[in-house]
Design a protein around this motif. Structure first.
Motif, short mmCIF file in Angstrom:
data_model
loop_
_atom_site.label_atom_id
_atom_site.label_comp_id
_atom_site.label_asym_id
_atom_site.label_seq_id
_atom_site.Cartn_x
_atom_site.Cartn_y
_atom_site.Cartn_z
N PRO A 237 -1.97 57.58 7.21
CA PRO A 237 -1.05 57.03 8.23
C PRO A 237 -1.45 57.38 9.65
CG PRO A 237 0.01 58.80 6.97
CD PRO A 237 -1.27 58.47 6.28
N ARG A 238 -2.11 58.54 9.83
CA ARG A 238 -2.51 58.91 11.20
C ARG A 238 -3.60 57.96 11.70
NH1 ARG A 238 -3.10 59.08 15.57
NH2 ARG A 238 -3.43 60.77 17.07
N ILE A 239 -4.53 57.60 10.84
CA ILE A 239 -5.59 56.67 11.24
C ILE A 239 -5.02 55.27 11.44
CG2 ILE A 239 -7.76 55.59 10.50
CD1 ILE A 239 -8.35 58.18 8.93
N GLN A 240 -4.13 54.87 10.55
CA GLN A 240 -3.50 53.55 10.71
C GLN A 240 -2.77 53.45 12.05
OE1 GLN A 240 -1.10 53.56 7.14
NE2 GLN A 240 -2.59 52.31 5.98
N LYS A 241 -2.08 54.50 12.40
CA LYS A 241 -1.36 54.51 13.68
C LYS A 241 -2.34 54.41 14.84
CE LYS A 241 1.32 57.53 16.69
NZ LYS A 241 1.84 58.90 16.91
N ALA A 242 -3.45 55.16 14.76
CA ALA A 242 -4.44 55.15 15.84
C ALA A 242 -5.03 53.76 16.01
CB ALA A 242 -5.55 56.16 15.54
N VAL A 243 -5.30 53.07 14.90
CA VAL A 243 -5.88 51.72 14.99
C VAL A 243 -4.85 50.74 15.56
CG1 VAL A 243 -6.82 49.80 13.64
CG2 VAL A 243 -7.49 52.15 13.09
N GLU A 244 -3.62 50.84 15.08
CA GLU A 244 -2.58 49.91 15.51
C GLU A 244 -2.25 50.06 16.98
OE1 GLU A 244 0.58 50.82 12.87
OE2 GLU A 244 -0.36 49.89 11.10
N THR A 245 -2.29 51.29 17.49
CA THR A 245 -1.91 51.53 18.88
C THR A 245 -3.12 51.56 19.82
OG1 THR A 245 -1.99 53.93 18.53
CG2 THR A 245 0.14 52.79 18.17
N GLY A 246 -4.30 51.34 19.29
CA GLY A 246 -5.49 51.27 20.14
C GLY A 246 -5.97 52.62 20.64
N GLU A 247 -5.68 53.69 19.91
CA GLU A 247 -6.19 55.00 20.32
C GLU A 247 -7.73 55.01 20.22
OE1 GLU A 247 -4.25 58.63 18.82
OE2 GLU A 247 -2.83 57.30 17.81
N HIS A 248 -8.33 55.85 21.06
CA HIS A 248 -9.79 56.00 21.02
C HIS A 248 -10.12 57.10 20.02
CE1 HIS A 248 -13.75 55.09 22.33
NE2 HIS A 248 -13.98 56.26 22.92
N GLN B 79 -11.60 54.18 0.87
CA GLN B 79 -10.95 53.65 -0.32
C GLN B 79 -9.43 53.80 -0.21
OE1 GLN B 79 -11.87 55.75 -3.94
NE2 GLN B 79 -11.28 54.06 -5.26
N ALA B 80 -9.00 54.94 0.31
CA ALA B 80 -7.56 55.17 0.48
C ALA B 80 -6.97 54.18 1.49
CB ALA B 80 -7.31 56.60 0.94
N MET B 81 -7.76 53.85 2.51
CA MET B 81 -7.27 52.94 3.56
C MET B 81 -7.31 51.47 3.11
SD MET B 81 -6.48 54.48 6.57
CE MET B 81 -6.85 53.26 7.83
N LEU B 82 -8.37 51.10 2.38
CA LEU B 82 -8.61 49.68 2.10
C LEU B 82 -8.35 49.29 0.64
CD1 LEU B 82 -11.98 49.26 4.07
CD2 LEU B 82 -9.62 48.89 4.89
N GLY B 83 -8.29 50.26 -0.24
CA GLY B 83 -8.15 49.93 -1.65
C GLY B 83 -9.50 49.63 -2.29
N GLN B 84 -10.11 48.53 -1.88
CA GLN B 84 -11.44 48.16 -2.37
C GLN B 84 -12.37 47.96 -1.17
OE1 GLN B 84 -12.66 48.00 -5.38
NE2 GLN B 84 -10.77 48.31 -6.56
N PRO B 85 -13.07 49.01 -0.74
CA PRO B 85 -13.99 48.86 0.38
C PRO B 85 -15.11 47.87 0.02
CG PRO B 85 -13.65 51.18 -0.16
CD PRO B 85 -13.08 50.38 -1.28
N PRO B 86 -15.75 47.27 1.02
CA PRO B 86 -16.89 46.38 0.73
C PRO B 86 -17.91 47.08 -0.16
CG PRO B 86 -16.28 46.22 3.03
CD PRO B 86 -15.46 47.34 2.45
N VAL B 87 -18.34 46.39 -1.22
CA VAL B 87 -19.21 47.02 -2.21
C VAL B 87 -20.54 47.45 -1.63
CG1 VAL B 87 -20.21 44.85 -3.03
CG2 VAL B 87 -20.04 46.81 -4.59
N GLU B 88 -21.00 46.75 -0.56
CA GLU B 88 -22.31 47.11 0.02
C GLU B 88 -22.29 48.49 0.67
OE1 GLU B 88 -20.43 44.04 2.92
OE2 GLU B 88 -20.60 44.37 0.73
N TRP B 89 -21.10 49.02 0.94
CA TRP B 89 -21.05 50.36 1.54
C TRP B 89 -21.56 51.42 0.56
CZ3 TRP B 89 -15.63 50.52 4.41
CH2 TRP B 89 -15.67 49.59 5.46
#
Length: 799
Positions: free
Chosen positions: A71-82, A208-218
């Motif tokens: 949730p801390r990363i989600q908040k940072a992305v949503e609010t445009g934190e650097h 994985q926790a953030m996206l569920g299924q990250p892009p397989v190429e990663w």
């Protein structure tokens, strides 16, 4: 007979379990045994091991700290934190940072990265970097492959108003940092089932926790970091690396494609070995000699031309790195030799030098460890500040992280794993540091810990590994830590052919046979072994089975790791211009490839050359042949002690009698290798005279010695009249004297007209003459095969 360099230890698989797995999976008994030895207990477990998919990965929220981090990363992305991604400069750190860049791009986040310079800054978080981040407006820092020990630095970040999420996999210290979230499967009370994730693996779990299924190429990037950081290829790592290698065969990343091209790796056949030895060293080279940013740029670029430019730059850096390593290894080895001055190498080797590039000291430590099989710490000293930065590599018997913890007060910083670690300290503490480590090691290590160990997957016959089984073994790949390439022991193989190959003849190719089956054996870097491998010898072999493909033909071959010579050996170096040089060369060769201690080596020589021998063979036992006294004596105590340990003998002087030769052989009950270094053709050739020759000499003697005659005069006249050498006539006189045909007194010889009747064959001197002639024939004049077989027969008779 030479013992193997390593102690061979076999992973014993339950035969019943192995047989059941082979039956249920329809595989060979050998593959069934390999699976059982790797802890596979059922067909279901085997299916997961062989075919595990990304769906089998554990829930990332089982990682302690993940519920706070997401949730801390989600908040940072949503609010445009650097956001600042703070990484490390090794291949795992580079992979972790690169993965997070792709993650940030995927999220559309505002982000920056920071990787410290290995030489100028060193490992971990630094306050000046945190000051810079604060000035850039960073409010959230995510560390990758670092941070678990950064107690003071994270407290400083908190004081600046920046939150820190740590993702790491290194051993946690007793006191953990006060981070917003700590994600490390090894931290106390973390319920995550798999503890072996690399730094990039932990970072992937965050995506994985953030996206569920990250892009397989990663998973390609995860595979690189996991393999490069020597993480166990079991559990989740096996799944991630398997899928990553599969993706890499049609890679989505220009940088990875370019890296494979410059490394000469065929994309469609890329393996974990290619990653470990072709890709990882080039990625690591950036952080070792320059800045890791160029490697991160390569793994994250979307431009083909830039990828090619960056990959060639890393290739050049890697070549430079190899030269730097070679130079420091040479300096470090010289320093160790000067330090020990012939005494025992310490339990823990600590070496430091000004100007040694701290980016490569870990590689240097690995090479020194390989040579001496001791825990090794190599440090580079900054001549201006006196600060030392170093890397440690250890053997299985010593947990180097625990050893460093025992003297942590002497260091400014340290961290790592049981087998590898890093540290920094002032040069004034070096002596105390070395002493403390050796005191700790003395209480932990035993003599058996200093014998290198090679694991094997059992003893098999060549008939057990045809091409079909070798192909079948590929289902166990990817190979790496905790799932090594299978290694097999093959005993009692007959050596049919030996030849050197490759540039400068550095490599070795053998043809062996067992039970009528022939097999090619390839040994890289062992070309010089051809000098001590005789055709017909019996060998025990340890190696990895592979397939040699050439012109459409496929043949099994063994990639040799180690070998034993199981029969006595005699090496014909007679007539060498410089025997001492030969001894130096051969001793180094043997010591490089076989297990041989100084007490197992001896030399036989005449007393006249004892003084130079003391200098040239100061680590070996000197058995002196005194031709006047006719004895063997041990130098310097003149005691026959230590001979029971001798297995290898250098014979610089040939004994003068068979009794003396047998005395040599009986003195060393474990003797199995003899190097003949004596000069040849120094004596007149001796042959045993027949009865007619004795009769002729007897008649001549009766004419010139009816009255007492000077022996010297008699020998000269008899030699001329009988056409025999003076040496031969002298030996015959010994026979006549023993049989009472002559009387010798005060330099005179007198013929006895009516001696008692005695058979010539009853004379001890006559029999000795035959033995002596036989010995000289072989030691001085015989061909190499003749002297070899004759000497081995005498050695076996002595034993």
């Amino acid at each position: 007979m030479f013992d193997s360099k390593y102690e061979w230890r076999t992973s014993e698989a339950d035969p019943e379990k192995a047989g059941l797995l082979a039956q249920e999976l329809s595989v060979s008994p050998l593959v069934g045994s390999l699976l059982a030895a790797r802890g596979i207990n059922s067909a279901e477990e085997a299916a997961l091991f062989l075919n595990g998919s990304l769906d089998a990965l554990h829930d990332p929220f089982l990682l302690l700290g993940m519920k706070e981090a997401v949730p801390r990363i989600q908040k940072a992305v949503e609010t445009g934190e650097h956001i600042l991604i703070y990484g490390d400069y090794d291949a795992d750190g580079v992979s972790s940072t690169s993965l997070m860049i792709h993650f940030m791009r995927y999220l559309g986040a505002s982000y920056d990265i920071y990787i410290p310079h290995r030489s100028n800054e060193g490992y971990g978080l630094h306050n000046h970097a945190l000051d810079w981040a604060h000035q850039q407006g960073v409010s959230l820092i995510i560390t990758v492959d670092t941070g678990i020990s950064a107690v003071e630095q994270i407290a400083y970040a908190n004081s600046l108003g920046m939150d820190v999420i740590v993702t790491d996999h290194h051993e946690p210290p007793e006191v953990l940092p006060d981070a917003y979230a700590l994600i490390n499967p090894k931290q106390p009370n973390c319920p995550y089932p798999f503890k072996g994730l690399a730094g990039v693996g932990v970072a992937y779990k965050l995506t994985q926790a953030m996206l569920g299924q990250p892009p397989v190429e990663w998973t390609e990037i995860v595979a690189i970091g996991t393999i490069a950081d020597l993480m166990p290829l079991s559990g989740e790592n096996r799944i991630l690396v398997s899928r990553g290698l599969e993706q890499m065969r049609s890679s989505a990343f220009p940088g990875i494609r370019a890296l494979m091209e410059v490394g000469g790796i065929t994309m469609r056949n890329v393996t974990s070995t290619n990653v470990a030895f072709g890709m990882a060293p080039r990625i690591n080279a950036s952080g070792r000699l320059d800045h890791a940013g160029s490697a991160v740029a390569l793994l994250t670029t979307e431009d083909e031309d830039e990828a090619l430019r960056l990959s060639h730059g890393l290739d050049e850096l890697n070549k430079e790195r190899q030269q730097v390593v070679d130079d420091i290894v040479q300096e470090a080895t010289s320093q160790l030799l000067a330090k020990t001055d012939g005494s025992r190498v310490p339990d823990v080797i600590v070496l430091a030098g000004e100007g040694w590039n701290v980016g490569v000291v870990g590689i240097v430590a690995s090479k020194i460890l390989e040579r001496y099989y001791r825990p090794v710490i190599i440090l580079g000293i900054d001549p201006d500040t006196g600060m030392c930065k170093g890397s440690a590599r250890s053997i299985p018997g010593l947990d180097i992280y625990e050893a460093l913890t025992s003297c942590k007060s002497l260091m400014d910083h340290y961290g790592g794993h049981p087998s590898a670690a890093g540290m920094s300290l002032h040069r004034d503490q070096l002596d105390a540091f070395e002493q403390a480590l050796n005191e700790y090691a003395a209480g932990v290590l035993t003599e058996s810990d200093f014998i290198p160990v090679a694991a094997s997957d059992g003893e098999w016959r060549l008939s057990d590994v045809p091409l079909s089984v070798i192909d079948e073994m590929e289902m166990l790949s990817p190979f790496g830590m905790a799932n090594p390439v299978p290694k097999f022991i093959f005993r009692n193989c007959r050596l049919l052919e030996t030849r050197k190959m490759g540039r400068d003849s550095k490599h070795l190719k053998l043809l062996v046979q067992q039970d009528g089956i022939r097999l090619e054996v390839v040994a890289f870097g062992k070309g010089e072994l051809a000098e001590v491998l005789m055709e017909g010898a019996e060998l025990d072999l340890l190696g990895e089975m592979s397939v040699n493909e050439w012109n459409g033909s496929r043949r099994p071959q063994l990639m040799l790791q180690d070998l034993k010579l199981t029969q006595p050996q005699v090496f014909d170096l007679r007539g060498s211009k410089d025997p001492w040089q030969e001894i130096d060369r051969v001793s180094q060769l043997i010591g490089s490839h076989f297990r041989l201690g100084p007490t197992q080596v001896a030399a036989v020589l005449e007393r006249e050359i004892l003084d130079p021998a003391k200098i040239r063979l100061n680590e070996s036992t000197l058995w002196v042949y005194d031709k006047n006294a006719g004895i063997l004596a041990y130098h310097p105590n003149e005691e026959r002690s230590g001979q029971d340990d001798v297995t290898t003998l250098f014979m610089l002087n040939a004994p003068e009698t068979t009794e003396q030769l047998d005395a040599v052989l009986f003195s060393f009950p474990k003797l199995s290798n003899v190097f003949l270094l004596h000069q040849v053709h120094k004596r007149e050739r001796l042959s045993v005279p027949d009865r007619d020759q004795f009769k002729k000499l007897y008649i001549l003697l009766s004419r010139i010695a009816a009255e007492p005659v000077q022996e010297e005069t008699a020998l000269s006249r008899l030699s001329q009249q009988a056409s025999c050498s003076i040496r031969m006539v002298t030996k015959m006189m010994d026979v006549f004297e023993e049989l009472s045909f002559i009387d010798r007194q005060e330099g005179l010889i007198r013929f006895i007209p009516k001696p008692p009747k005695r058979d010539l064959a009853s004379s001890r001197h006559f029999l000795a003459l035959g033995n002596l002639a036989e010995m000289e024939q072989h030691l001085l004049y015989a061909s190499t095969p003749q002297v070899t077989s004759w000497f081995i027969a005498r050695m076996q008779g002595a034993s």
